[in-house]
Design an enzyme around this catalytic site. Structure first.
Site, mmCIF file in Angstrom:
data_model
loop_
_atom_site.group_PDB
_atom_site.id
_atom_site.type_symbol
_atom_site.label_atom_id
_atom_site.label_comp_id
_atom_site.label_asym_id
_atom_site.label_seq_id
_atom_site.Cartn_x
_atom_site.Cartn_y
_atom_site.Cartn_z
ATOM 1 C CG ASP A 95 28.497 79.160 5.466
ATOM 2 O OD1 ASP A 95 29.235 78.972 5.839
ATOM 3 O OD2 ASP A 95 27.893 77.090 4.965
ATOM 4 C CG ASP A 137 34.027 69.640 6.087
ATOM 5 O OD1 ASP A 137 33.514 70.438 7.089
ATOM 6 O OD2 ASP A 137 34.883 69.195 5.612
#
Length: 937
Positions: free
Chosen positions: A247, A448
C-alpha cells in the site's frame, strides 16, 4: 572520492550504517523509542471518478509522455538513498523464478489458527479447512516484535524451522512497518510514526519538518536492520522471498490529495524507507527475491495512475535489486484470464473472450487491467518502457480471490462477504515468463479491520468506515463483529472455506477409445512445455517408508542415520503388473493418486509404466507377466514369433493395463501432477540387441513399437497435463553415434514426439552422473583430460563413446533428436537413485545389484543445465533388488536367474554375502550398502 570498503560500512551487528548515516549523519546513533500498538493491513481501491472524460484525456497524454520520456534517472535522485555498494542483483529470466523447484514453508502458527476453526466446523467447510492446513502462506512482519525469537511466530524462528528441512524450504515474508503506515486508512495503521499523538498513535496531519527523520531512524535501525541481521545469519542457505511494504508507494500515486498521504513527512518516510529496505535487504541476502507491492488493477490499472507509479519506482533507483512486483496483496480482485495483447477489451472489443470478463465494471471506466492477469501484462509493459532494461516479474495474491463477483461495489475491501480462498500457491501460472507464482500473501482468516464495536463489546480504536460497508462482514444484522486487523476472524475463515476455489477447474476429459493396434487413438497434440517438476512438492510413498523401516531397525551408526534421512526422499512407483493399478492402498496407482490428491497442494507422483508383452527381452531377471506366446508354465516363449504381430499380447496390454492406467488418470482430470516414464529397456533393446532372437523376432518388435505408441497416445489423451518421458537407456548403451542414430529413427517411426516432454536415462542404472562438458565430443581423442567433465570411470571414451557420463549423454541425445526429428527439443530426467559412487565396478557392463554402489543425489530440479535437464530423480527404488542369485534366500532355485546377477560385481557372488531376492523385492543387505556409500547431496 574513493569507495569505502564494505566492512567500513557495516556495524558489528551487520546493520547498513552507511545508508542511515547518509540521511541522518547527526542522529544515527541517538536512541528513539516507539509505542507498540496492534497492527495489520488493508487495501484501498482507486477513486472511481477517474473515469471522467477530462481525466481520460490527461491519462492518454501522460501515457504517451511516459512511453517516450528520455529524462535520465540520475536527475531524479533528490530524495533517494544512493548506495554505491549494493551491486545490481536482480533475478531475471525464466530460470530466475525463485519459487520454482522449491518446497514452500507452511507455518505451524497458521495451522494452529486453522485448528481453532476446524473444531466446530462441519461438512465441506471442515474438509476445506483441513485441506488448508498444508497450504503455505506468507508471514507478515508487521511489527518489530515479530523479527527476533525462537518460535514460529517470529521471523528468526521461522528461518530456523525452515532451515531444518531437507532441503530448506522457501519462506515468504511481508515487510510492513513503515512510519505513517497505510496513510489512507485507519484499520491497519502501524506502530512507527513521523509524529506521535499523546496516545502514542500517529499524527498523520502533522508533517513536522517534512523529513520524518526520527520515524525513519526507528524504521531503519529497529526494524529493517534487524531483518537484515536475521537474513545474513543464514547466508542465503534458506530460500527467501520478500514483499516490501504493501500500500505504501501506490498510495503516493493515487492519494496525494489526502493530507495524511500527501504531506512531506509521509512521502519522505515512504520513499526513503522503501529505498533503504530494498537496498539493505538485497545486501544482507543477495539470493533473496524482492518484490515491491504494486496495488492491483483496480487501483493502478488506469494509464495515468500506472504512469505515476512507474515514475515513483524509477525515482527510487532500486530496479536492479528487484525481481518484480506483487499485486492484489490482501485484495479480492479477480485473477481472471490473460488477454492476447494490451488494451484488448477496451471500447467494448472482444466481449465474448473470457479475458474480457469484468465483474467490477472497470473496462467501461477505461481501465484495461480489469483482472490481475491483465494488470500484470500492462504493468510489465509500462515498467519496461519507463525504466529501460527492467523486465519485472509478478506474483499475485490468490489467498481470497476465489470468487469474482461477490461485491456490490468493488471499491470495498474490508472482510468481504461471499469471498472464497483462491488458487493454492503454484508456479503453474497463466504466463510463466511473466508470472512467477500465485501465492497466499494475505493469510486467509486474518481480519482486514474491525467493526465499529469489537467482539467484546468495546469500541474499536482503529475503526475504518470502509469496514462498515454493505459488503463487509459484520454490517448485516445477525453477523458477528469483526476483530482488529490481523487478528483471527473465525466467521470469515469459514466463509472463505465455504466458497473456496483452490484448484483450477478440471479439464474436460476427452474420450479414449479402447482400440486394437490397427486403430489410431484420437488425441490432440499436447507437448508439456514447462518443467513439470518445478514448483511441485514430490510425493513420498508410505509403502517405501515401510520398507525402509524394516532395515532401519537393526542398522547402526551412519548407515542407520542415512536410512532415516531417506525416509522422506521421493521415488517413483513401478506399475510392473496389472495388479498394481487399481486399489485403495498406497501399493497401487489408484491409492497413491488418492493420497497425493489429499495433500494441499496435491503432490507430484512419478510412475514407471512397465508391463509390455515380452518385457525385457535381453534379460531374465525382470521378465514380465504379459507375453506374445505363453509356455506351458505361463511364462513367455521369447523364441516363438507366432504370426509376428503379438496380437493377443498387445490386446491384453492395451485393454487390461494401459486402458486401466488411463482410467485412473482421467478420474483426476489433471488435478494431481503426474510424471510417466514409459517402458524401461524396451526401445533401447530394439536398437542394440536385434541380434538376440528374443528381441529381434517380429513379435517382440511389434509388441514394443505398437505397445509404446499406444501407451504414449492413450495416456496423453487421458491426462493432457501429464509429462511423459520415454526410456532412453544410458550413455554406456546408446551413447555411441550409431546406436544413438538407430534409437532416433525408432522414436521418429513411432510419431509420438509431439506428446513427449523428453527422455529418462539411467533408469535402474549405475552410470555416473559426472560433469557436463562445454560442447559435444569434447573429450574424444584424449582432448581436455584435465577437465572434470572428461572423467571416465567406465573407459568409454577410448571406445569412442562421447557420452561417458549421464550429463554428457543428455547433451548428445538432445542434439541427435533435434537433428533427426525437426522441431523436437526433448528434455531429460536422470535416475540418481544408485549412482552415488562412480568407480565401483570392475566391468561397467555389469548391472545387477552392484557391490559398492551408493544412493546418489536426492530428487531436485537444481540440475547442471536446467534448460536441458528437468530433474534428477530416484526412478529405481533404492533397496529393491535388480534380480536374484541362482539360489534364493530361502534356499530354492530362482526361476528368473540371469547369469549377469552372478557377475563378480554383483552382491551374492562372493562367499559370505547373502543371496539376492527376485527383482523388485526388498534386499536388506543392498539398501544398507547403498546407505553406507551414499552421496545424496
Amino acid at each position: 572520492m574513493a569507495m569505502a570498503a564494505t566492512s567500513d560500512l557495516v556495524s558489528d551487528h551487520g546493520f547498513r550504517t552507511d545508508l542511515c548515516l547518509e540521511v541522518f549523519p547527526s542522529e544515527c546513533d541517538a536512541e528513539n523509542t516507539g509505542i507498540l500498538a496492534p497492527i495489520a493491513r488493508r487495501r484501498r481501491f482507486a477513486n472511481w471518478q477517474m473515469a471522467s472524460s477530462a481525466l481520460l484525456l490527461v491519462a492518454a497524454v501522460v501515457a504517451v509522455i511516459v512511453a517516450t520520456m528520455t529524462t535520465s534517472q540520475s536527475a531524479m535522485k533528490d530524495d533517494v538513498l544512493d548506495d554505491p555498494l549494493a551491486a545490481p542483483r536482480a533475478l531475471t529470466g525464466a530460470d530466475g523464478n525463485p519459487f520454482r523447484g522449491q518446497v514452500f514453508y507452511v507455518n505451524p502458527s497458521y495451522k494452529a489458527s486453522l485448528s481453532k476453526s476446524i473444531g466446530d466446523a462441519e461438512g465441506t467447510v471442515q474438509k476445506t479447512l483441513q485441506d488448508m492446513m498444508d497450504v503455505p502462506s506468507a508471514y507478515w512482519l508487521d511489527s518489530r516484535g515479530k523479527i527476533k525469537g525462537t518460535e514460529t511466530d517470529s521471523m528468526e524462528g521461522i528461518m530456523a524451522d525452515a532451515a531444518k528441512k531437507s532441503p530448506p524450504e522457501l519462506v515468504t515474508f511481508i515487510v510492513y512497518d513503515l512510519p505513517n503506515r497505510d496513510c489512507h486508512a485507519k484499520a491497519s495503521n502501524g506502530e512507527l510514526c513521523c509524529t506521535y499523538k499523546a496516545d502514542g498513535r500517529c499524527d498523520y496531519a502533522d508533517p513536522g519538518d517534512g523529513t520524518c527523520a526520527a520515524g525513519l531512524k526507528q524504521y531503519m535501525q529497529e526494524y529493517i536492520d534487524q531483518i537484515a541481521e536475521v537474513l545474513k545469519s543464514y547466508g542465503g542457505t534458506v530460500p527467501v522471498v520478500l514483499v516490501i511494504e504493501p500500500d505504501s508507494l501506490p498510495n503516493l500515486s493515487t492519494n496525494a490529495g489526502d493530507p495524511r498521504c500527501g504531506n512531506a513527512a509521509t512521502k519522505s518516510a515512504y520513499k526513503k524507507g522503501v529505498s533503504y529496505a530494498v537496498q539493505s535487504l538485497a545486501a544482507a541476502d543477495p539470493k533473496a527475491a524482492i518484490y515491491l507491492d504494486a496495488g492491483h488493477g483496480g487501483w493502478l490499472g488506469w494509464p495515468n495512475n500506472m504512469a505515476d507509479y512507474v515514475q515513483t519506482i524509477k525515482s527510487l533507483d532500486v530496479a536492479d535489486h528487484l525481481r518484480g512486483f506483487a499485486s492484489n496483496v490482501a485484495g479480492y480482485q479477480p485473477l481472471g484470464s490473460i488477454c492476447p495483447t494490451y488494451d484488448y477489451c477496451l471500447n467494448g472489443a472482444h466481449p465474448e473472450h473470457a479475458c474480457c470478463a469484468d465483474p467490477c465494471g472497470l473496462l467501461s471506466k477505461w481501465d484495461p487491467a480489469q483482472n490481475e492477469l491483465n494488470y500484470a501484462l500492462h504493468l510489465r509493459k509500462a515498467m519496461s518502457e519507463g525504466i529501460p532494461g527492467f523486465e519485472p516479474h509478478m506474483i499475485i495474491d490468490t489467498g481470497r480471490n476465489g470468487v469474482a463477483d461477490m461485491r456490490a461495489d468493488c471499491a470495498n475491501w474490508c472482510n468481504i462477504r461471499g469471498a472464497g480462498v483462491g488458487l493454492v500457491p503454484t508456479t503453474a501460472t497463466a504466463k510463466e515468463d511473466l508470472l512467477d507464482a500465485y501465492y497466499w500473501l494475505k493469510t486467509p482468516g486474518e481480519s482486514d479491520g474491525c467493526t465499529e464495536m469489537l467482539p467484546d463489546g468495546s469500541k474499536c480504536p482503529r475503526f475504518d468506515a470502509d469496514c462498515g460497508s454493505p459488503d463487509s462482514l459484520g454490517s448485516k444484522s445477525g453477523e458477528p463483529r469483526a476483530p482488529e486487523a490481523g487478528q483471527w476472524f473465525d466467521y470469515q475463515i469459514k466463509q472463505l472455506a465455504q466458497n473456496a476455489r483452490m484448484q483450477p477447474e478440471k479439464a474436460a476429459s476427452s474420450d479414449h477409445a479402447s482400440t486394437m493396434m490397427s486403430k489410431a487413438v484420437p488425441v490432440l497434440v499436447r507437448k508439456v512445455e514447462v518443467n513439470p517438476f518445478k514448483g511441485q512438492v514430490f510425493y513420498v510413498n508410505p509403502s517405501y517408508k515401510a520398507s525402509l523401516s524394516k532395515s532401519i531397525g537393526d542398522a547402526e551408526g551412519t548407515v542407520q542415520k542415512t536410512l532415516q534421512d531417506m525416509m522422506d526422499v521421493p521415488s517413483a512407483y513401478w506399475l510392473d503388473s496389472r495388479g498394481k493399478i487399481k486399489g485403495t492402498e498406497t501399493d497401487s496407482m489408484e491409492g497413491i493418486m488418492a493420497d497425493a490428491a489429499k495433500k494441499s497442494p496435491p503432490e507430484l507422483v512419478t510412475f514407471i509404466v512397465y508391463d509390455l508383452p515380452n518385457r525385457d527381452c535381453h534379460a531374465k531377471a525382470s521378465n514380465g507377466e504379459l507375453c506374445c506366446t505363453y509356455k506351458a508354465d505361463g511364462r513367455c516363449d521369447y523364441a516363438d514369433p507366432g504370426d509376428g504381430t503379438c496380437a493377443a499380447g498387445l490386446k491384453q496390454y492395451m485393454q487390461e493395463y494401459i486402458d486401466q492406467i488411463a482410467e485412473v488418470l482421467k478420474s483426476y482430470g489433471g488435478t494431481v501432477p503426474v510424471v510417466l516414464v514409459i517402458e524401461p529397456d524396451s526401445l533401447p533393446n530394439l536398437s542394440t540387441n536385434a541380434g538376440d532372437p528374443r528381441c529381434g523376432n517380429a513379435a517382440t518388435k511389434s509388441a514394443y513399437k505398437k505397445g509404446v505408441s499406444y501407451a504414449v497416445q492413450s495416456l496423453a489423451a487421458a491426462d493432457p497435463k501429464a509429462a511423459i518421458y520415454l526410456d532412453a537407456g544410458h550413455g554406456g548403451w546408446l551413447g555411441w553415434p550409431n546406436n544413438m542414430a538407430d534409437y532416433v529413427q525408432t522414436i521418429k517411426s513411432l510419431d509420438v514426439a509431439d506428446h513427449l516432454r523428453g527422455f529418462a536415462s539411467n533408469v535402474a542404472g549405475y552410470q555416473p552422473l559426472g560433469s557436463i562438458c562445454p560442447t559435444y565430443d569434447y573429450c574424444l581423442n584424449g582432448a581436455h583430460p584435465e577437465h572434470a567433465c572428461c572423467a571416465d570411470p567406465c573407459g568409454l571414451l577410448s571406445k569412442w563413446d562421447p557420452a561417458q557420463n549421464e550429463l554428457n549423454y543428455a547433451l548428445h541425445l538432445r542434439k541427435a533428436m533435434s537433428e533427426g526429428i525437426p522441431g523436437f527439443e526433448p528434455h531429460m530426467i536422470i535416475d540418481t537413485g544408485r549412482n552415488g559412487v562412480a568407480d565401483m565396478r570392475a566391468d561397467c557392463a555389469n548391472w545387477c545389484n552392484i557391490r559398492g554402489a551408493g544412493v546418489g543425489l536426492v530428487p531436485t530440479t537444481a540440475t547442471a543445465k536446467e534448460d536441458l535437464l528437468d530433474a534428477y530423480y530416484w526412478l529405481k527404488t533404492p533397496g529393491e533388488s535388480d534380480g536374484c542369485t541362482e539360489m534364493l534366500p530361502d534356499g530354492s532355485k530362482c526361476p528368473r536367474f540371469d547369469a549377469d546377477c552372478g557377475s563378480p560385481d554383483s552382491l551374492g557372488s562372493k562367499s559370505g554375502e547373502p543371496r539376492a531376492p527376485e527383482a523388485g523385492q526388498w534386499f536388506d543387505y543392498q539398501i544398507k550398502q547403498l546407505a553406507q556409500n551414499a552421496r545424496m547431496h
